[in-house]
Design a protein around this motif. Structure first.
Motif, PDB file in Angstrom:
ATOM      1  N   THR D  42     -13.772  27.283 141.586  1.00  0.00           N
ATOM      2  CA  THR D  42     -12.388  27.378 142.056  1.00  0.00           C
ATOM      3  C   THR D  42     -11.994  28.838 142.262  1.00  0.00           C
ATOM      4  OG1 THR D  42     -11.610  25.305 141.121  1.00  0.00           O
ATOM      5  CG2 THR D  42      -9.984  27.055 141.343  1.00  0.00           C
ATOM      6  N   ARG D  43     -11.402  29.098 143.406  1.00  0.00           N
ATOM      7  CA  ARG D  43     -10.955  30.471 143.697  1.00  0.00           C
ATOM      8  C   ARG D  43      -9.451  30.582 143.494  1.00  0.00           C
ATOM      9  NH1 ARG D  43     -14.610  30.030 148.695  1.00  0.00           N
ATOM     10  NH2 ARG D  43     -12.992  28.478 149.034  1.00  0.00           N
ATOM     11  N   LEU D  44      -9.048  31.592 142.758  1.00  0.00           N
ATOM     12  CA  LEU D  44      -7.616  31.769 142.516  1.00  0.00           C
ATOM     13  C   LEU D  44      -6.887  32.022 143.824  1.00  0.00           C
ATOM     14  CD1 LEU D  44      -7.391  33.600 139.121  1.00  0.00           C
ATOM     15  CD2 LEU D  44      -7.554  31.197 139.704  1.00  0.00           C
ATOM     16  N   ASP D  45      -7.587  32.574 144.778  1.00  0.00           N
ATOM     17  CA  ASP D  45      -7.017  32.764 146.097  1.00  0.00           C
ATOM     18  C   ASP D  45      -6.541  31.432 146.663  1.00  0.00           C
ATOM     19  OD1 ASP D  45      -6.498  34.997 147.560  1.00  0.00           O
ATOM     20  OD2 ASP D  45      -8.592  35.514 147.818  1.00  0.00           O
ATOM     21  N   ASP D  46      -7.394  30.449 146.546  1.00  0.00           N
ATOM     22  CA  ASP D  46      -7.044  29.125 147.074  1.00  0.00           C
ATOM     23  C   ASP D  46      -5.896  28.504 146.285  1.00  0.00           C
ATOM     24  OD1 ASP D  46      -9.035  29.429 148.880  1.00  0.00           O
ATOM     25  OD2 ASP D  46     -10.489  28.162 147.843  1.00  0.00           O
ATOM     26  N   VAL D  47      -5.942  28.697 144.980  1.00  0.00           N
ATOM     27  CA  VAL D  47      -4.856  28.169 144.153  1.00  0.00           C
ATOM     28  C   VAL D  47      -3.532  28.774 144.599  1.00  0.00           C
ATOM     29  CG1 VAL D  47      -3.884  28.096 141.837  1.00  0.00           C
ATOM     30  CG2 VAL D  47      -6.342  27.725 142.170  1.00  0.00           C
ATOM     31  N   TYR D  59      -0.914  35.621 137.603  1.00  0.00           N
ATOM     32  CA  TYR D  59      -1.107  36.388 136.371  1.00  0.00           C
ATOM     33  C   TYR D  59       0.199  36.651 135.639  1.00  0.00           C
ATOM     34  CZ  TYR D  59      -5.966  36.882 137.472  1.00  0.00           C
ATOM     35  OH  TYR D  59      -7.275  36.613 137.712  1.00  0.00           O
ATOM     36  N   LEU D  60       1.290  36.310 136.266  1.00  0.00           N
ATOM     37  CA  LEU D  60       2.559  36.391 135.539  1.00  0.00           C
ATOM     38  C   LEU D  60       2.727  35.168 134.650  1.00  0.00           C
ATOM     39  CD1 LEU D  60       4.844  37.620 138.437  1.00  0.00           C
ATOM     40  CD2 LEU D  60       3.798  38.980 136.629  1.00  0.00           C
ATOM     41  N   HIS D  61       1.964  34.141 134.954  1.00  0.00           N
ATOM     42  CA  HIS D  61       2.110  32.903 134.192  1.00  0.00           C
ATOM     43  C   HIS D  61       0.905  32.601 133.300  1.00  0.00           C
ATOM     44  CE1 HIS D  61       5.782  31.578 136.241  1.00  0.00           C
ATOM     45  NE2 HIS D  61       5.278  32.169 137.303  1.00  0.00           N
ATOM     46  N   PHE D  62      -0.232  33.163 133.659  1.00  0.00           N
ATOM     47  CA  PHE D  62      -1.438  32.873 132.874  1.00  0.00           C
ATOM     48  C   PHE D  62      -2.207  34.164 132.645  1.00  0.00           C
ATOM     49  CE2 PHE D  62      -0.352  29.107 135.307  1.00  0.00           C
ATOM     50  CZ  PHE D  62      -0.342  28.130 134.323  1.00  0.00           C
ATOM     51  N   LYS D  63      -2.814  34.228 131.493  1.00  0.00           N
ATOM     52  CA  LYS D  63      -3.550  35.448 131.130  1.00  0.00           C
ATOM     53  C   LYS D  63      -4.732  35.672 132.071  1.00  0.00           C
ATOM     54  CE  LYS D  63      -6.382  37.218 127.342  1.00  0.00           C
ATOM     55  NZ  LYS D  63      -7.660  36.617 127.814  1.00  0.00           N
ATOM     56  N   ASP D  64      -5.546  34.671 132.218  1.00  0.00           N
ATOM     57  CA  ASP D  64      -6.654  34.778 133.155  1.00  0.00           C
ATOM     58  C   ASP D  64      -7.101  33.373 133.567  1.00  0.00           C
ATOM     59  OD1 ASP D  64      -7.970  33.831 130.974  1.00  0.00           O
ATOM     60  OD2 ASP D  64      -9.004  35.699 130.515  1.00  0.00           O
ATOM     61  N   LYS D  65      -8.119  33.307 134.356  1.00  0.00           N
ATOM     62  CA  LYS D  65      -8.539  32.024 134.901  1.00  0.00           C
ATOM     63  C   LYS D  65      -8.923  31.051 133.790  1.00  0.00           C
ATOM     64  CE  LYS D  65     -11.912  30.187 138.247  1.00  0.00           C
ATOM     65  NZ  LYS D  65     -13.242  30.412 138.844  1.00  0.00           N
ATOM     66  N   PHE D  69      -7.170  27.558 132.866  1.00  0.00           N
ATOM     67  CA  PHE D  69      -7.847  26.263 132.867  1.00  0.00           C
ATOM     68  C   PHE D  69      -7.576  25.512 131.574  1.00  0.00           C
ATOM     69  CE2 PHE D  69     -11.659  23.686 131.981  1.00  0.00           C
ATOM     70  CZ  PHE D  69     -11.615  22.846 133.086  1.00  0.00           C
ATOM     71  N   GLU D  70      -7.774  26.189 130.473  1.00  0.00           N
ATOM     72  CA  GLU D  70      -7.599  25.505 129.186  1.00  0.00           C
ATOM     73  C   GLU D  70      -6.171  25.019 129.008  1.00  0.00           C
ATOM     74  OE1 GLU D  70      -9.140  27.945 126.055  1.00  0.00           O
ATOM     75  OE2 GLU D  70     -11.198  27.816 126.830  1.00  0.00           O
ATOM     76  N   GLU D  71      -5.258  25.882 129.376  1.00  0.00           N
ATOM     77  CA  GLU D  71      -3.855  25.492 129.215  1.00  0.00           C
ATOM     78  C   GLU D  71      -3.513  24.318 130.127  1.00  0.00           C
ATOM     79  OE1 GLU D  71      -1.213  28.778 129.357  1.00  0.00           O
ATOM     80  OE2 GLU D  71       0.557  27.500 129.548  1.00  0.00           O
ATOM     81  N   LEU D  72      -4.054  24.375 131.327  1.00  0.00           N
ATOM     82  CA  LEU D  72      -3.808  23.311 132.289  1.00  0.00           C
ATOM     83  C   LEU D  72      -4.272  21.967 131.747  1.00  0.00           C
ATOM     84  CD1 LEU D  72      -2.731  24.954 134.502  1.00  0.00           C
ATOM     85  CD2 LEU D  72      -4.613  24.271 135.953  1.00  0.00           C
ATOM     86  N   ILE D  73      -5.484  21.980 131.277  1.00  0.00           N
ATOM     87  CA  ILE D  73      -6.032  20.730 130.761  1.00  0.00           C
ATOM     88  C   ILE D  73      -5.175  20.227 129.604  1.00  0.00           C
ATOM     89  CG2 ILE D  73      -8.014  19.682 129.637  1.00  0.00           C
ATOM     90  CD1 ILE D  73      -8.606  20.255 132.465  1.00  0.00           C
ATOM     91  N   ARG D  74      -4.840  21.158 128.736  1.00  0.00           N
ATOM     92  CA  ARG D  74      -4.005  20.758 127.598  1.00  0.00           C
ATOM     93  C   ARG D  74      -2.700  20.155 128.088  1.00  0.00           C
ATOM     94  NH1 ARG D  74      -6.030  25.078 124.612  1.00  0.00           N
ATOM     95  NH2 ARG D  74      -4.479  26.497 125.436  1.00  0.00           N
ATOM     96  N   THR D  75      -2.100  20.836 129.036  1.00  0.00           N
ATOM     97  CA  THR D  75      -0.831  20.335 129.558  1.00  0.00           C
ATOM     98  C   THR D  75      -1.006  18.969 130.208  1.00  0.00           C
ATOM     99  OG1 THR D  75      -0.390  22.638 130.095  1.00  0.00           O
ATOM    100  CG2 THR D  75       1.153  21.008 130.963  1.00  0.00           C
ATOM    101  N   ALA D  76      -2.119  18.812 130.902  1.00  0.00           N
ATOM    102  CA  ALA D  76      -2.331  17.565 131.631  1.00  0.00           C
ATOM    103  C   ALA D  76      -2.609  16.410 130.685  1.00  0.00           C
ATOM    104  CB  ALA D  76      -3.485  17.733 132.615  1.00  0.00           C
ATOM    105  N   ILE D  77      -3.119  16.763 129.529  1.00  0.00           N
ATOM    106  CA  ILE D  77      -3.480  15.699 128.595  1.00  0.00           C
ATOM    107  C   ILE D  77      -2.242  15.058 127.983  1.00  0.00           C
ATOM    108  CG2 ILE D  77      -4.462  15.318 126.310  1.00  0.00           C
ATOM    109  CD1 ILE D  77      -6.793  17.094 127.164  1.00  0.00           C
ATOM    110  N   VAL D  78      -1.220  15.844 127.804  1.00  0.00           N
ATOM    111  CA  VAL D  78      -0.022  15.326 127.158  1.00  0.00           C
ATOM    112  C   VAL D  78       0.517  14.077 127.869  1.00  0.00           C
ATOM    113  CG1 VAL D  78       2.347  15.836 126.482  1.00  0.00           C
ATOM    114  CG2 VAL D  78       0.558  17.550 126.161  1.00  0.00           C
TER     115      VAL D  78
END
Lengths: 213, 213, 213, 213
Positions: D42-47, D59-65, D69-78
């Motif tokens: 996955t390219r952050l450019d595309d995101v 990068y204002l919302h996430f530390k790095d890729k 990813f980890e946060e996303l998955i966690r959020t999606a799991i809820v």
DNA sequence: TATGAATGAGCGTTCATTCAT
DNA sequence: TATGAATGAACGCTCATTCAT
């Protein structure tokens, strides 16, 4: 060669300007490298270093090495055409004077400058870059020859040129100029060539020897 | 593709002969590849494949790619000189006839053959291979120009050439020939060029128009 | 993992053998890396290092990373199929015994070995490699399901299986096996899973609980 | 693409709201890309492009890729957990009805939606992201299995489920659901799978075939 | 806060050169 | 002498991350 670091006094020119500067630096550097090494042997690392930018920056301006090369050549050809097309249209002058003026412009603007190296570069890489050769033929060669032919025909009509067949081969008129360009690159260190003088002699052949008063 | 095991019936042409054959195949193949792609873009893999030998075999005959290139060009230049130097020394002929014969030989032997491509190759790679450019200047250019100068001076002495300055720039005499060579490689598909005709017209400029009876 | 350096006692196996060894080492190494990191994150540098070869050597055996991956998976699937297809066709055994034998083979040969990781790898990369997913479906999934369906139908015919609808979803029969594979990779460190036991229980559901005497 | 200057008419929804909107867009876009390509590819450019924001904004919302990813998955799991945990606690219903309701919810809310892809994404990337696998195990797997086990035990107690060992392997109960998820991603184009039907058949195995009145 | 130009480390791939056979 | 498998340095290109605006 513009310094990439703007002096503090300058009020920080806007982004577009900076980008144009960078692009210019890349173009300059790439041109130098391509001339010095040819397409295949040129390293983008070196281009970047010479331009004072990071390697990745090149790809913000050009899709890849190949299209950079082609675009560079195309861009470089435009001023080549312009510097030649800028021949003042003095209708009252003799054809010889016109051709001579044109030739001098060529020697000064092309043969003895980096533009001449670009011509040699096209000769060198043309067969591997048909797009380049095509463009060069269309924009420079065919136009240039058409212009020369018109001059020759005018010269014939005015009686300045006696050989009517010359109009069929305007290449003859420009041949020594091309020789001069190639000589510069390859042999000038072995034996300097006075291109201006040579062109004079050649014009004497075409127009008949000038009566040296 | 020669079978490695020579059939017993064959009188076992000695090793040296076989080696020379192989070397010749490599030279031919390398020449073709260098002409088609230039020095840097030529792959020794392709050369080997084309020559029908293994890649390692190349290194039995040449130190490395660079010296192979230089040696190749040097070798190729010799027949170039020969094919030109073979101008029959007809002392009774007119200078124009001599030059014309020479020019025709050039067109036939060089401009329209692979030898012409070698000339273009030298123009293309010369700046990166000073040794090549030097050799070419020494063996071909300076000799050729000296020969031309001698011809011109003879022409002047005999009254066939009126422009005495021409002797200072024998390049003018050969310029159209070089143009023809370059035109072949780059632009012949855009517009064919009748090199023989062009040279005739050029000689008319130098020697005065032939009275076509 | 065969040592790349053959012991001196060995009489220097021939070239083809050595090549096969090297290729095998690359395949092993690549498999390990792909399983550990997935396709995109695997570095050919690491594969080469792990295989004990130079990076370039990989390209003597595979066209590029992508086709290496696809070919690897394809190659790895064959023994997967074989190890499953090797179920002895005991016609006198009960269907349950046959399925049970098959399941045990799967657990022993696949779920607890690297082959299981390959299954997970296919699940992971399948959507990005349709060719892989297609091949896997054709060679493993469709065949496996067909075999299962045949078993189920036999079981129904013999009265061992009462639920006639099961033949429409042979996936149900293999689902716990796949779960076992995935559990191994992801959660075995959180909570070990006794796959054999689980399969027994599952078979009890399908065939009816065994009367434990 | 929201205009940076909010029109004056708009009651200027406060900054935090705007930020949340942007963050939401990034999350959505990233999820789609991660599902489609996996983490590494996955390219952050595309995101950024898909989210309609600049790359730097991510990068204002996430530390790095990686942490994105980890946060996303966690959020999606809820919501995954929620959509499943939302099973109405009908104490008077049969266990089969409860499980069936639960299963249908899963098929509708997970297997046939992007949430299912997230499950596959976790299976795919889990081994490279232990934090993700851990979180998923803790929040989804262990809870889900505990819930299932409770159901099973209730079923056993009520006499709906005869196989007492099933409580030891609640995985069996959910296995077909996971199969359905994976089948969707990989093989649905080869052969569609009626997940609802399959689950019915599976429940018949667990609870005994329904007497179709 | 938001941007996107710029960076440069890193990766896949190529190819001149070597060397065991 | 001839081979071609093996090597590994080098190159083109990408992309996560930074930072001046």
């Amino acid at each position: 060669m513009v310094s990439p670091k703007r002096p503090a006094t300058q009020p920080a020119s806007n982004r577009a300007e900076r980008a144009a500067e960078r692009r210019g630096a890349i173009v300059e550097a790439a041109m130098d490298e391509f001339i010095a090494r040819g397409f295949a042997a040129t390293r983008l690392d070196d281009v970047a270093k010479r331009a004072g930018v990071a390697k990745g920056t090149i790809y913000l301006h050009f899709k890849d090495k190949e299209s950079m090369f082609e675009e560079l050549i195309r861009t470089a050809i435009v001023p080549l055409v312009m510097s030649l097309g800028a021949a003042p249209p003095r209708p009252d002058a003799t054809v010889r004077d016109m051709v001579e003026g044109f030739a001098k412009t060529f020697i000064e603007q092309v043969a003895t400058t980096r533009r001449g190296d670009i011509v040699r570069l096209i000769v060198a890489e043309g067969p591997r870059f048909p797009a380049v050769a095509d463009f060069y033929y269309r924009e420079v060669v065919s136009r240039g020859l058409a212009g020369m032919r018109a001059m020759i025909e005018l010269g014939i009509a005015r009686g300045e040129i006696s050989n009517k067949n010359l109009a069929r081969f305007p290449q003859i008129l420009v041949a020594p100029a091309l020789i001069a360009v190639i000589w510069q690159s390859l042999f000038s260190k072995h034996a300097p060539l006075d291109a201006i003088e040579m062109l004079q002699v050649h014009l004497d052949l075409v127009f008949g020897e000038r009566r040296t008063t």
